[in-house]
Design a protein around this motif. Sequence first.
Motif, PDB file in Angstrom:
ATOM      1  N   ILE A   8      40.162  40.260  52.058  1.00 60.01           N
ATOM      2  CA  ILE A   8      38.953  39.494  51.735  1.00 60.01           C
ATOM      3  C   ILE A   8      38.512  39.784  50.306  1.00 60.01           C
ATOM      4  CG2 ILE A   8      36.489  39.267  52.249  1.00 60.01           C
ATOM      5  CD1 ILE A   8      37.177  39.687  55.198  1.00 60.01           C
ATOM      6  N   ILE A   9      38.503  41.067  49.935  1.00 63.65           N
ATOM      7  CA  ILE A   9      38.107  41.441  48.578  1.00 63.65           C
ATOM      8  C   ILE A   9      39.090  40.889  47.553  1.00 63.65           C
ATOM      9  CG2 ILE A   9      37.809  43.391  47.000  1.00 63.65           C
ATOM     10  CD1 ILE A   9      35.485  43.001  48.847  1.00 63.65           C
ATOM     11  N   ASP A  10      40.380  41.001  47.849  1.00 62.93           N
ATOM     12  CA  ASP A  10      41.389  40.466  46.923  1.00 62.93           C
ATOM     13  C   ASP A  10      41.217  38.960  46.739  1.00 62.93           C
ATOM     14  OD1 ASP A  10      42.630  42.861  46.321  1.00 62.93           O
ATOM     15  OD2 ASP A  10      44.056  42.723  47.980  1.00 62.93           O
ATOM     16  N   ASP A  11      40.894  38.281  47.824  1.00 63.89           N
ATOM     17  CA  ASP A  11      40.678  36.830  47.741  1.00 63.89           C
ATOM     18  C   ASP A  11      39.460  36.507  46.878  1.00 63.89           C
ATOM     19  OD1 ASP A  11      41.106  33.995  48.750  1.00 63.89           O
ATOM     20  OD2 ASP A  11      39.074  34.368  49.488  1.00 63.89           O
ATOM     21  N   LEU A  12      38.397  37.277  47.030  1.00 66.82           N
ATOM     22  CA  LEU A  12      37.195  37.062  46.219  1.00 66.82           C
ATOM     23  C   LEU A  12      37.481  37.316  44.738  1.00 66.82           C
ATOM     24  CD1 LEU A  12      34.534  38.718  48.555  1.00 66.82           C
ATOM     25  CD2 LEU A  12      34.647  36.300  47.932  1.00 66.82           C
ATOM     26  N   ILE A  13      38.269  38.349  44.470  1.00 64.57           N
ATOM     27  CA  ILE A  13      38.628  38.651  43.078  1.00 64.57           C
ATOM     28  C   ILE A  13      39.456  37.512  42.485  1.00 64.57           C
ATOM     29  CG2 ILE A  13      40.009  40.182  41.618  1.00 64.57           C
ATOM     30  CD1 ILE A  13      39.194  42.490  43.440  1.00 64.57           C
ATOM     31  N   THR A  14      40.420  37.026  43.259  1.00 65.51           N
ATOM     32  CA  THR A  14      41.272  35.924  42.782  1.00 65.51           C
ATOM     33  C   THR A  14      40.448  34.673  42.511  1.00 65.51           C
ATOM     34  OG1 THR A  14      43.174  36.779  44.024  1.00 65.51           O
ATOM     35  CG2 THR A  14      43.250  34.464  43.346  1.00 65.51           C
ATOM     36  N   ARG A  15      39.556  34.350  43.428  1.00 62.35           N
ATOM     37  CA  ARG A  15      38.724  33.155  43.253  1.00 62.35           C
ATOM     38  C   ARG A  15      37.788  33.292  42.055  1.00 62.35           C
ATOM     39  NH1 ARG A  15      36.255  33.037  49.040  1.00 62.35           N
ATOM     40  NH2 ARG A  15      34.789  31.555  48.086  1.00 62.35           N
ATOM     41  N   LEU A  49      31.072  29.378  42.599  1.00 59.81           N
ATOM     42  CA  LEU A  49      30.437  30.654  42.254  1.00 59.81           C
ATOM     43  C   LEU A  49      29.383  31.027  43.290  1.00 59.81           C
ATOM     44  CD1 LEU A  49      30.082  32.977  40.276  1.00 59.81           C
ATOM     45  CD2 LEU A  49      28.519  31.530  38.949  1.00 59.81           C
ATOM     46  N   ASP A  50      28.629  30.053  43.746  1.00 63.53           N
ATOM     47  CA  ASP A  50      27.605  30.313  44.758  1.00 63.53           C
ATOM     48  C   ASP A  50      28.240  30.800  46.061  1.00 63.53           C
ATOM     49  OD1 ASP A  50      24.746  30.101  45.609  1.00 63.53           O
ATOM     50  OD2 ASP A  50      25.588  28.651  47.021  1.00 63.53           O
ATOM     51  N   ASP A  51      29.365  30.196  46.449  1.00 58.22           N
ATOM     52  CA  ASP A  51      30.071  30.631  47.662  1.00 58.22           C
ATOM     53  C   ASP A  51      30.557  32.073  47.521  1.00 58.22           C
ATOM     54  OD1 ASP A  51      29.687  28.190  48.870  1.00 58.22           O
ATOM     55  OD2 ASP A  51      31.653  27.387  48.302  1.00 58.22           O
ATOM     56  N   ILE A  52      31.090  32.398  46.362  1.00 58.16           N
ATOM     57  CA  ILE A  52      31.584  33.756  46.127  1.00 58.16           C
ATOM     58  C   ILE A  52      30.452  34.765  46.243  1.00 58.16           C
ATOM     59  CG2 ILE A  52      32.535  35.314  44.371  1.00 58.16           C
ATOM     60  CD1 ILE A  52      34.199  32.925  43.357  1.00 58.16           C
ATOM     61  N   LEU A  53      29.328  34.466  45.612  1.00 56.32           N
ATOM     62  CA  LEU A  53      28.188  35.385  45.649  1.00 56.32           C
ATOM     63  C   LEU A  53      27.671  35.583  47.078  1.00 56.32           C
ATOM     64  CD1 LEU A  53      26.264  34.150  42.479  1.00 56.32           C
ATOM     65  CD2 LEU A  53      27.446  36.333  42.752  1.00 56.32           C
ATOM     66  N   ASP A 106      29.541  41.555  35.538  1.00 56.83           N
ATOM     67  CA  ASP A 106      28.885  42.304  36.616  1.00 56.83           C
ATOM     68  C   ASP A 106      29.489  41.957  37.979  1.00 56.83           C
ATOM     69  OD1 ASP A 106      27.213  43.562  34.828  1.00 56.83           O
ATOM     70  OD2 ASP A 106      25.584  42.104  35.067  1.00 56.83           O
ATOM     71  N   LEU A 107      29.823  40.689  38.187  1.00 57.30           N
ATOM     72  CA  LEU A 107      30.434  40.270  39.451  1.00 57.30           C
ATOM     73  C   LEU A 107      31.806  40.912  39.626  1.00 57.30           C
ATOM     74  CD1 LEU A 107      30.671  38.586  42.008  1.00 57.30           C
ATOM     75  CD2 LEU A 107      31.351  36.623  40.588  1.00 57.30           C
ATOM     76  N   LYS A 108      32.615  40.865  38.578  1.00 59.15           N
ATOM     77  CA  LYS A 108      33.954  41.450  38.660  1.00 59.15           C
ATOM     78  C   LYS A 108      33.892  42.968  38.822  1.00 59.15           C
ATOM     79  CE  LYS A 108      36.204  37.797  35.960  1.00 59.15           C
ATOM     80  NZ  LYS A 108      36.938  37.458  34.707  1.00 59.15           N
ATOM     81  N   SER A 109      32.929  43.596  38.171  1.00 59.85           N
ATOM     82  CA  SER A 109      32.775  45.051  38.300  1.00 59.85           C
ATOM     83  C   SER A 109      32.404  45.437  39.731  1.00 59.85           C
ATOM     84  CB  SER A 109      31.708  45.561  37.329  1.00 59.85           C
ATOM     85  OG  SER A 109      32.110  45.362  35.991  1.00 59.85           O
ATOM     86  N   LEU A 110      31.509  44.660  40.331  1.00 57.29           N
ATOM     87  CA  LEU A 110      31.110  44.931  41.710  1.00 57.29           C
ATOM     88  C   LEU A 110      32.294  44.759  42.657  1.00 57.29           C
ATOM     89  CD1 LEU A 110      29.018  45.506  43.897  1.00 57.29           C
ATOM     90  CD2 LEU A 110      28.405  43.074  43.851  1.00 57.29           C
ATOM     91  N   LEU A 111      33.056  43.694  42.467  1.00 53.40           N
ATOM     92  CA  LEU A 111      34.224  43.459  43.316  1.00 53.40           C
ATOM     93  C   LEU A 111      35.259  44.575  43.154  1.00 53.40           C
ATOM     94  CD1 LEU A 111      34.696  39.600  42.862  1.00 53.40           C
ATOM     95  CD2 LEU A 111      34.020  40.793  44.951  1.00 53.40           C
ATOM     96  N   LYS A 112      35.431  45.048  41.937  1.00 50.00           N
ATOM     97  CA  LYS A 112      36.372  46.138  41.696  1.00 50.00           C
ATOM     98  C   LYS A 112      35.916  47.413  42.401  1.00 50.00           C
ATOM     99  CE  LYS A 112      38.750  48.636  37.986  1.00 50.00           C
ATOM    100  NZ  LYS A 112      38.899  48.784  36.506  1.00 50.00           N
TER     101      LYS A 112
END
Length: 203
Positions: A8-15, A49-53, A106-112
Amino acid sequence: MTTRDLKIIDDLITRTNNLPEILHLRAADDGYMLSETDKILLLDTYEKLDDILKEVAAFINVKFPGRQDHMYGWNKIDFDTKIGDFKIITNDREHIKRAWLNGLFDLKSLLKSLKNEVVLLLDNEEQIDKSDMNVRTNNFTGTIIYNESKVTGKQIQSSPRQTENSVTKLPKTTTQIFKDILIGLFVTIIGGIILWFITTILN
């Protein structure tokens, strides 16, 4: 934590990494008129972006409930131009670019951070599973197979609890049966002699 959570996290990062490039539209030159294609691209990007958040927020609430650091990281994500804590509307292209890039950062840092923690939790759970497996393999839980007869070659399979009783019930061989017959005859003959001797003396 499961491998599905990591996916799930990898998918969010890819998207997130595959979000369309719209910075040139957000920070367009003064007087630039957005075309219909530009408007569709902007709308599509904002929806993605809204879906990802929303999915990131749901993941944190379910998998890391009460984690203030992750909640703070999510609340920190912002793509709007600001002065201090106040949102502003500006035509300053550099300000607009900086706000958008900071939000993505900030979004990418949180996902990482989430991915790193999920990986560590998975590794820890795998180590625990291996330890449990090693403990279980030290306990004998199999079955014992022994020969029922040398002639027939049949085998009987028993559980560990039944092994002792099953072994004592093995059928006798021909030699053992012959010995038992001889012993019986010997006892009978000796008994007859003793009985004859006693009877003769008493008479």
